[in-house]
Design an enzyme around this catalytic site. Structure first.
Site, PDB file in Angstrom:
ATOM      1  N   SER A   1      28.594  51.974  44.918  1.00  0.00           N
ATOM      2  CA  SER A   1      29.524  53.104  44.814  1.00  0.00           C
ATOM      3  C   SER A   1      29.898  53.558  43.416  1.00  0.00           C
ATOM      4  O   SER A   1      30.562  54.581  43.257  1.00  0.00           O
ATOM      5  CB  SER A   1      30.806  52.795  45.578  1.00  0.00           C
ATOM      6  OG  SER A   1      30.578  52.996  46.946  1.00  0.00           O
TER       7      SER A   1
ATOM      8  N   SER B   1      30.816  55.766  46.968  1.00  0.00           N
ATOM      9  CA  SER B   1      32.106  56.265  47.366  1.00  0.00           C
ATOM     10  C   SER B   1      32.989  56.712  46.198  1.00  0.00           C
ATOM     11  O   SER B   1      33.995  57.380  46.424  1.00  0.00           O
ATOM     12  CB  SER B   1      32.857  55.196  48.162  1.00  0.00           C
ATOM     13  OG  SER B   1      33.079  54.042  47.364  1.00  0.00           O
TER      14      SER B   1
ATOM     15  N   LYS C   1      40.099  55.587  40.559  1.00  0.00           N
ATOM     16  CA  LYS C   1      39.787  55.745  41.985  1.00  0.00           C
ATOM     17  C   LYS C   1      41.017  55.383  42.818  1.00  0.00           C
ATOM     18  O   LYS C   1      41.687  54.382  42.534  1.00  0.00           O
ATOM     19  CB  LYS C   1      38.609  54.824  42.321  1.00  0.00           C
ATOM     20  CG  LYS C   1      38.046  54.967  43.731  1.00  0.00           C
ATOM     21  CD  LYS C   1      36.812  54.071  43.879  1.00  0.00           C
ATOM     22  CE  LYS C   1      36.111  54.220  45.213  1.00  0.00           C
ATOM     23  NZ  LYS C   1      34.883  53.410  45.297  1.00  0.00           N
TER      24      LYS C   1
END
Ligand code: GLN
Length: 484
Positions: A173, A149, A74
């Site tokens: 997330s 997310s 990420k």
């Protein structure tokens, strides 16, 4: 695409090399990622060099669970020499000067970093629509979000662009995108995995964990990235088990807590029905199902949306265009310079959270909002403590519904915040939790996956994983992959 465990066997037997595996991933990224926008950066040269190095280590007889395994991280995690953007315009040109501790651990283990994945800007969101670089699309249905997310990480693993991806979970997330993409998503106990080199969202609930296709793969990644770190004083000192060796324990006599209220209200009736079936199956496998209550959990979303913006407002204060971030010019005094950089650099959701948090922390309001939220947070933690004196694990839905359509909720922040309804509690209490594939519903002729959540007592990742393994074995949903 291989699971990590499958690739491990092939690599160890010399049937495939790390370079071949890495090239296969890079080729898939080139062929498919334009359709889903899951990657923000690909480091082809670095990945091939790391893969060659892994092959050398393999040839010299070295073995290791992630040696030669390609992955994506990420883009909220620092990667030395590579852009680390947090999917924000304010860090559009930011090159990280060091690696996050998780990246260092994976490097040492010989895992191959392919690049960085898309996310909601600074991890604020549940759909990856808040990225400054465009939304990620769900590989199961490109009209839908992959969740967020960590949506880029989830979409990439689901599309077979890498063997695993790192996500971060502050209030759901990792778990919610795992649910939307038919993946296993593990949020470890707070402090299990070092946050050093993670761009902080909410320092008191931020965690880093894997998104994988199987429970075994999640265990393999967790074993490598966990452990005490001198650069993060909140990391746990306790011994880290080799989790993958403990996942086949079974659940005979295990007490599973179920909260009846979670199966009412907004939960999609198709998800409810399938989950009740799964619970019956778990009973057949020897578990004792116990109804429990978490009376304060209904406050977890409001508490979360006071505490996290408060921490966000202070964590994002550093991006002032001088020390960090920003490229605006044309300002002729300091105030105007800050305003220009922050005004142009942050997207609408980051701004909303900065304002909410600044308000909740401001003189005269801090007692009524921030401090009160912290008191209720203690009640939420107490509820979990009580529950874990009666049961070994808690089973809940991950999300009330399968992936929603792009744009369906982006105009309604409150609806988006309610995505966290089953997720925020474990985050506020710092507990380990996993989402594991639990079924599919059909909508407009598309099969959409959903997961279920298992929450464990503090530091009981092992329990979370071996129960998840039993859930996984009921239907082996991970074998189904999307057609892109
Ligand atoms: N949906 C939550 C939020 O928007 C979760 C974010 C996260 O875990 N990073 O805050």
């Amino acid at each position: 695409m291989f699971t990590i465990a499958q690739a491990r066997r092939e690599l160890d037997q010399g049937n495939v090399s790390a370079v071949e595996l890495t090239r296969a991933c890079l080729n898939r990224i080139k062929a498919l990622d334009s359709k889903i926008n899951s990657c923000l950066l690909i480091d082809e040269e670095g990945a091939l060099a790391a893969a060659e190095n892994a092959d050398r280590r393999l040839r010299s007889g070295e073995r290791g669970s992630l040696l030669g395994i390609p992955y994506l991280a990420k883009d909220l995690l620092m990667t030395k020499g590579l852009r680390t953007s947090a999917a924000s315009k304010i860090l559009e040109n930011y090159i990280a000067p060091f690696d996050a501790s998780v990246i260092v651990r994976l490097k040492d283990a010989g895992a191959v970093l392919l690049g960085k994945t898309n996310l909601d800007e600074f991890a604020h969101g549940s759909s990856t629509e808040n990225s400054a670089f465009g939304p990620t699309l769900n590989p199961w249905d490109d009209k839908r979000v992959p969740g967020g997310s960590s949506g880029g990480s989830a979409a990439a693993v689901a599309a077979g662009l890498c063997l695993f991806a790192l996500g971060t979970d502050t209030g759901g997330s990792i778990r919610q995108p795992a649910s939307f993409c038919n993946l296993v998503g593990l949020k470890p106990t707070y402090g299990r995995v070092s946050r050093f080199g993670l761009l902080s969202m909410t320092s008191s609930t931020d965690t880093i964990g894997p998104l994988t296709r199987t429970v075994e793969d999640a265990a393999m990644v967790l074993s490598v990235i966990s452990g005490n770190d001198k650069y993060d004083a909140t990391t746990l000192k306790s011994e880290v088990p080799v989790y993958e060796e403990k996942i086949e324990k079974g659940i005979d006599g295990l007490r599973i807590g179920v909260v009846p209220a979670y199966f009412e209200g907004s939960l999609d009736p198709r998800i409810k029905e399938t989950m009740l079936d799964t619970i019956l199956n778990l009973k057949k496998a020897g578990a004792i199902i116990t109804e429990i209550e978490l009376p304060n959990n209904k406050y977890s979303v409001p508490v979360y949306y006071v505490i996290t913006p408060s921490e966000v407002s202070s964590n994002l204060a550093r991006f002032d265009g001088i020390g960090w971030g920003g490229t605006a010019n044309g300002a002729n005094d300091l105030q105007a310079f800050y305003k220009a950089n922050r005004g142009q650099g942050f997207g609408p959701e980051a701004k909303r959270r900065i304002m909410l948090g600044t308000f909740a922390l401001s003189a005269g309001y801090a007692d009524a909002y921030y401090k009160k939220a912290q008191l209720v947070r203690e009640n939420i933690k107490e509820d979990f403590k009580k529950a874990f004196s009666q049961v070994d694990i808690i089973l809940t839905p991950t999300s009330p519904h399968p992936a929603f359509k792009i744009g369906a909720q982006s105009g309604d922040p409150l609806a988006m915040y309610l995505e966290d309804i089953y997720l925020a509690g474990a985050s506020l209490a710092g507990l380990p939790a996993i989402s594991v594939p639990a079924g599919f519903v059909n909508e407009e002729r598309k099969d959409l996956p959903f997961g279920l959540q298992l929450i464990g007592a503090s530091e009981r990742e092992e329990t979370v994983l071996y129960v998840a393994r039993v859930v996984e074995k009921i239907n082996n949903y991970f074998e189904r992959q999307p057609v892109i």
